[in-house]
Design a protein around this motif. Structure first.
Motif, PDB file in Angstrom:
ATOM      1  N   ASP A  31      -4.023   8.920 -14.476  1.00  0.00           N
ATOM      2  CA  ASP A  31      -5.093   7.655 -14.863  1.00  0.00           C
ATOM      3  C   ASP A  31      -6.304   7.754 -13.918  1.00  0.00           C
ATOM      4  OD1 ASP A  31      -3.671   6.805 -12.798  1.00  0.00           O
ATOM      5  OD2 ASP A  31      -3.143   4.576 -13.754  1.00  0.00           O
ATOM      6  N   GLY A  32      -6.181   8.761 -12.910  1.00  0.00           N
ATOM      7  CA  GLY A  32      -7.350   8.685 -11.912  1.00  0.00           C
ATOM      8  C   GLY A  32      -7.057   8.170 -10.878  1.00  0.00           C
ATOM      9  N   ASN A  33      -5.791   7.415 -10.455  1.00  0.00           N
ATOM     10  CA  ASN A  33      -5.679   6.688  -9.190  1.00  0.00           C
ATOM     11  C   ASN A  33      -4.899   7.670  -8.183  1.00  0.00           C
ATOM     12  OD1 ASN A  33      -6.763   4.425  -9.980  1.00  0.00           O
ATOM     13  ND2 ASN A  33      -4.809   3.890 -11.286  1.00  0.00           N
ATOM     14  N   PHE A  34      -4.610   7.053  -7.083  1.00  0.00           N
ATOM     15  CA  PHE A  34      -3.662   7.918  -5.949  1.00  0.00           C
ATOM     16  C   PHE A  34      -2.618   7.316  -5.662  1.00  0.00           C
ATOM     17  CE2 PHE A  34      -8.401   8.774  -5.857  1.00  0.00           C
ATOM     18  CZ  PHE A  34      -8.456  10.361  -5.643  1.00  0.00           C
ATOM     19  N   ALA A  35      -1.263   8.074  -5.795  1.00  0.00           N
ATOM     20  CA  ALA A  35      -0.050   7.460  -5.566  1.00  0.00           C
ATOM     21  C   ALA A  35       0.420   7.851  -3.927  1.00  0.00           C
ATOM     22  CB  ALA A  35       1.031   7.983  -6.440  1.00  0.00           C
ATOM     23  N   VAL A  36       0.741   6.964  -3.247  1.00  0.00           N
ATOM     24  CA  VAL A  36       1.076   7.268  -1.732  1.00  0.00           C
ATOM     25  C   VAL A  36       2.503   6.991  -1.726  1.00  0.00           C
ATOM     26  CG1 VAL A  36       0.441   6.672   0.517  1.00  0.00           C
ATOM     27  CG2 VAL A  36      -1.180   6.769  -1.087  1.00  0.00           C
ATOM     28  N   LYS A  37       3.206   8.025  -0.745  1.00  0.00           N
ATOM     29  CA  LYS A  37       4.616   8.007  -0.579  1.00  0.00           C
ATOM     30  C   LYS A  37       4.847   8.101   0.767  1.00  0.00           C
ATOM     31  CE  LYS A  37       5.990   9.528  -5.171  1.00  0.00           C
ATOM     32  NZ  LYS A  37       6.881  10.591  -5.844  1.00  0.00           N
ATOM     33  N   LEU A  38       5.592   7.168   1.469  1.00  0.00           N
ATOM     34  CA  LEU A  38       5.686   7.248   2.976  1.00  0.00           C
ATOM     35  C   LEU A  38       7.433   7.349   3.136  1.00  0.00           C
ATOM     36  CD1 LEU A  38       3.473   4.338   4.303  1.00  0.00           C
ATOM     37  CD2 LEU A  38       2.767   6.912   4.053  1.00  0.00           C
ATOM     38  N   HIS A  56       5.902   2.880  -0.957  1.00  0.00           N
ATOM     39  CA  HIS A  56       5.214   3.651  -2.240  1.00  0.00           C
ATOM     40  C   HIS A  56       4.232   2.656  -2.870  1.00  0.00           C
ATOM     41  CE1 HIS A  56       9.190   5.950  -2.943  1.00  0.00           C
ATOM     42  NE2 HIS A  56       8.669   6.348  -1.892  1.00  0.00           N
ATOM     43  N   PHE A  57       3.117   2.964  -2.902  1.00  0.00           N
ATOM     44  CA  PHE A  57       1.906   2.307  -3.296  1.00  0.00           C
ATOM     45  C   PHE A  57       0.893   3.130  -4.053  1.00  0.00           C
ATOM     46  CE2 PHE A  57       0.589   3.204   1.006  1.00  0.00           C
ATOM     47  CZ  PHE A  57      -0.429   3.519   0.921  1.00  0.00           C
ATOM     48  N   VAL A  58      -0.060   2.607  -4.716  1.00  0.00           N
ATOM     49  CA  VAL A  58      -0.748   3.206  -5.563  1.00  0.00           C
ATOM     50  C   VAL A  58      -2.371   2.661  -5.301  1.00  0.00           C
ATOM     51  CG1 VAL A  58      -1.668   3.626  -7.885  1.00  0.00           C
ATOM     52  CG2 VAL A  58       0.526   3.767  -7.430  1.00  0.00           C
TER      53      VAL A  58
END
Length: 207
Positions: A31-38, A56-58
């Motif tokens: 959907d054009g967002n960015f998923a960040v995983k640490l 984990h966040f978007v």
């Protein structure tokens, strides 16, 4: 929310603190967002970092994703270094303790000491439980002895069989093995009297 200036400062802080960027990943979403995983902290940082950044966040933009990722990495890794080195490294300044990256040897030594401390704590808890159980058993034994002494409690002597059998008084008219009834007529006596009784019933019978 982060802006361009804040992102630029976070990039400098990350380089200054020797942040390991391999512990984070940014991926675009459909959907054009960015998923960040640490990755999770390598040691427990509770009490040093509260609250712990979301792993984990978007984010809705690349700027927000990168800035939040860098901010979280800096906070987590500085807290890890403080936890591992606190009380173990005394020749460094507080800034160097949190700025210099951890080595594998430092982490291994810290975890070994932590495991040893946990084992000692477990053994101490087991010892305390054993001592408590021993004290409780000794107390119960002493109380039982006190009761026995107060009431003279001791095993009962066995009752002789001869005394345990209740004597039965002879009943009139009832024969026993030791005292047969005098008025009882035996089968032999009845058979012996049978011919005489027959003769009395037929006195005129011819022979």
């Amino acid at each position: 929310m982060y802006d361009i200036a804040h992102l630029a400062q976070l990039r400098k802080d990350a380089e200054y603190n020797g942040v390991d960027f391999g512990r984070a990943q940014i991926e675009p979403t459909p959907d054009g967002n960015f998923a960040v995983k640490l990755k999770a902290p390598i040691v427990d940082v509770a009490g040093l970092l509260d609250p712990l950044p979301q792993l984990h966040f978007v984010a809705r933009s690349a700027l927000q994703a990168e800035a939040r990722m860098l901010d979280s990495l800096i906070k987590i890794q500085r807290a890890e270094r403080q936890r591992v080195r606190l009380g173990r490294v005394t020749s460094w300044s507080p800034m160097d303790i949190v700025r210099r990256p951890l080595t594998a040897e430092e982490v291994a030594a810290f975890k070994a000491d932590l495991a040893h401390q946990q084992k000692v704590a477990e053994l101490q808890a087991e010892l305390a439980a054993a001592l408590q159980a021993k004290q409780a058993a000794g107390k119960a034994k002493a109380q039982a002895a006190e009761i026995a002494g107060r009431y003279g409690a001791r095993p009962a002597a066995p009752v002789p069989v001869a005394q345990a059998v209740e004597e039965v008084e002879p009943v009139p008219g009832v024969a026993t093995a030791d005292q047969p009834r005098a008025d009882l007529i035996t089968v032999e006596a009845l058979l012996a009297q049978a011919p005489q009784a027959g003769a009395r019933r037929h006195p005129n019978k011819r022979k």
